[in-house]
Design a protein around this motif. Structure first.
Motif, PDB file in Angstrom:
ATOM      1  N   THR A  71       0.814  -1.092   0.060  1.00  0.00           N
ATOM      2  CA  THR A  71      -0.109  -0.043   0.085  1.00  0.00           C
ATOM      3  C   THR A  71       1.018   1.246   0.012  1.00  0.00           C
ATOM      4  O   THR A  71       0.635   2.244  -0.758  1.00  0.00           O
ATOM      5  CB  THR A  71      -0.900  -0.091   1.101  1.00  0.00           C
ATOM      6  OG1 THR A  71      -1.812  -1.231   1.354  1.00  0.00           O
ATOM      7  CG2 THR A  71      -1.958   1.041   1.395  1.00  0.00           C
ATOM      8  N   GLU A  72       1.996   1.145   0.910  1.00  0.00           N
ATOM      9  CA  GLU A  72       2.751   2.503   0.866  1.00  0.00           C
ATOM     10  C   GLU A  72       3.433   2.641  -0.481  1.00  0.00           C
ATOM     11  O   GLU A  72       3.773   3.865  -0.655  1.00  0.00           O
ATOM     12  CB  GLU A  72       3.777   1.815   1.976  1.00  0.00           C
ATOM     13  CG  GLU A  72       4.881   3.233   2.121  1.00  0.00           C
ATOM     14  CD  GLU A  72       6.009   2.724   3.021  1.00  0.00           C
ATOM     15  OE1 GLU A  72       7.157   2.900   2.901  1.00  0.00           O
ATOM     16  OE2 GLU A  72       5.648   2.232   4.117  1.00  0.00           O
ATOM     17  N   LEU A 101      -0.912  -1.413  -3.948  1.00  0.00           N
ATOM     18  CA  LEU A 101      -2.333  -2.001  -3.448  1.00  0.00           C
ATOM     19  C   LEU A 101      -3.269  -1.037  -2.773  1.00  0.00           C
ATOM     20  O   LEU A 101      -2.605   0.069  -2.219  1.00  0.00           O
ATOM     21  CB  LEU A 101      -1.912  -2.935  -2.140  1.00  0.00           C
ATOM     22  CG  LEU A 101      -2.991  -3.725  -1.652  1.00  0.00           C
ATOM     23  CD1 LEU A 101      -3.555  -4.783  -2.646  1.00  0.00           C
ATOM     24  CD2 LEU A 101      -2.571  -4.506  -0.192  1.00  0.00           C
ATOM     25  N   ALA A 102      -4.364  -0.805  -3.142  1.00  0.00           N
ATOM     26  CA  ALA A 102      -5.363   0.199  -2.946  1.00  0.00           C
ATOM     27  C   ALA A 102      -5.404   0.256  -1.387  1.00  0.00           C
ATOM     28  O   ALA A 102      -5.451  -0.565  -0.594  1.00  0.00           O
ATOM     29  CB  ALA A 102      -6.611  -0.112  -3.633  1.00  0.00           C
ATOM     30  N   LYS A 103      -5.632   1.510  -0.713  1.00  0.00           N
ATOM     31  CA  LYS A 103      -5.747   1.710   0.625  1.00  0.00           C
ATOM     32  C   LYS A 103      -7.248   1.394   1.103  1.00  0.00           C
ATOM     33  O   LYS A 103      -8.110   1.252   0.091  1.00  0.00           O
ATOM     34  CB  LYS A 103      -5.682   3.355   0.996  1.00  0.00           C
ATOM     35  CG  LYS A 103      -4.154   3.541   0.639  1.00  0.00           C
ATOM     36  CD  LYS A 103      -3.996   5.045   1.172  1.00  0.00           C
ATOM     37  CE  LYS A 103      -2.530   5.470   0.790  1.00  0.00           C
ATOM     38  NZ  LYS A 103      -2.322   7.045   1.265  1.00  0.00           N
TER      39      LYS A 103
END
Length: 386
Positions: free
Chosen positions: A379-380, A384-386
């Motif tokens: 995510t960072e 990957l979507a938050k």
């Protein structure tokens, strides 16, 4: 995984077409009454050789379906029962001689499941309704679907199974349990399991992909899905489960780098002047890869997992990077180690590539790291979507 082309649904259809369902003769099981809502599915599953029941004349429709059983049902439904299953298992609770060992190895190889922990599959745990629709969704290639619409009050939009639930409803596989509930944590019974499988087979040829409507805006918070490949080298098995988890999180394909000359325990013994010591001491060393070539033209993002040997990635990773053209692609790496830091390993690998490659921040993880830290890193760095 994305490139799996919905193999399960297609094969389920072939099985159902090839083996007629003998409804007229009635059920062979004393606990499956004629006219029961699951009777047709039970007959279908038996004729398709997905299951033979639990006894000479019993099916046990209300009995809980275990994780081992549902994976075995999927394995047989996909037509794999007559084929050799992938060898070996990364799970300490899956005995090699168990009837479900082959199906579990197959399911992991196909990205259907990564187990319940780093070294556990929990074969005798009951399978929940959330788990079975997720298994079916992944086995179907995780078809693209819109964001979860909140149709069930007990399914959070952030739940790992939310998209699978929406897909299953759209395909007519389930309508929930009533009153706006899906009951994701409810145990899936054997009757429900075979019914879901049969409906998958029936839905496969009749559910066309809905065209994208230009008047419908895309979700502004959802990043464009990328075709991702997770590549990994795991001489001792520590990197493999992390790579499998990353692939599952990103809905990515998985490719294992193997050495043309496999590494022995003696080769990997540190500070013995063994093979690994000598390779790592020579920056120009390029061990040969034994894995078949992979077509990278279909991928725009590559995530590479590897151990750390003497402060650097194994030289076979350099072999991989120099073997292919990564122009215009996005790359990142993660490493596994017990104590060694990431160090300059990422910079060394990045230096082997051209300036037309986008390199995302790399990360070091301890062997045995679970899903949450990996998801946080992905995510960072924006994969990957938050």
């Amino acid at each position: 995984m994305k490139k799996l082309t919905c193999f399960l649904l297609t094969l389920l259809l072939l099985v159902s077409l090839a083996t007629p369902v003998a409804l007229a003769a009635g059920s062979r099981f004393s606990d499956v009454p004629t006219g029961a809502w699951f009777a047709e599915a039970v007959d279908w599953a038996v004729n398709a050789q997905i299951t033979q029941g639990t006894g000479a004349d019993t099916f046990s429709p209300d009995e809980s379906c275990t994780r081992a059983q549902i994976v075995t049902f999927l394995f047989r439904a996909a037509g794999e029962a007559g084929n050799p299953a992938p060898a070996g298992s990364a799970f300490s609770d899956v005995a090699p001689e168990a009837y479900y060992a082959g199906p579990i190895a197959w399911a992991v190889a196909k990205g259907v499941t990564v187990g319940t922990g780093e070294t556990t599959f929990s074969p005798n745990d009951t399978c929940t309704r959330a788990q079975i629709v997720t298994f079916l969704f992944r086995a179907a290639g995780s078809p693209a679907a819109s964001a979860y619409n909140g149709s069930f009050s007990d399914v959070a939009a952030s739940a790992y199974y939310a998209q699978a639930v929406q897909w299953a409803v759209a395909q007519g596989i389930t309508k929930g349990t009533g009153e706006g509930q899906f009951s994701p944590d409810k145990t899936c019974t054997r009757a429900e399991a075979v019914t879901f499988l049969m409906r998958c087979a029936q839905a496969a040829p009749t559910q066309p992909t809905e065209p994208v409507q230009p008047t419908q805006p895309t979700q502004p918070t959802e990043p464009a899905r990328k075709h991702v490949l997770v590549v990994y080298f795991s001489a001792t098995g520590n990197t493999r489960p992390l790579a499998q988890t990353v692939a599952a999180l990103l809905d990515a394909d998985l490719y294992e780098i193997t050495a043309a000359q496999p590494y022995t325990a003696a080769d990997l013994a540190y500070y013995t002047n063994g093979r690994a010591d000598k390779e790592q001491a020579d920056p120009a060393c390029r061990p040969a890869i034994g894995s078949p070539d992979v077509d990278l033209t279909q991928y725009d993002t590559i995530v590479i997992g590897h151990p750390i040997w003497h402060g650097q990635a194994p030289r076979i990773i350099c072999t991989f990077l120099e073997h292919y053209d990564f122009a215009g692609k996005t790359l990142t790496t993660f490493c596994t180690s017990h104590s060694s830091p990431l160090g300059t390993s990422a910079e060394t690998l990045k230096g082997l590539l051209g300036e037309d490659v986008t390199w995302l921040p790399s990360r070091r993880f301890a062997a045995g790291t679970g899903k949450e830290p990996l998801a946080a890193w992905l995510t960072e760095i924006g994969l990957l979507a938050k």
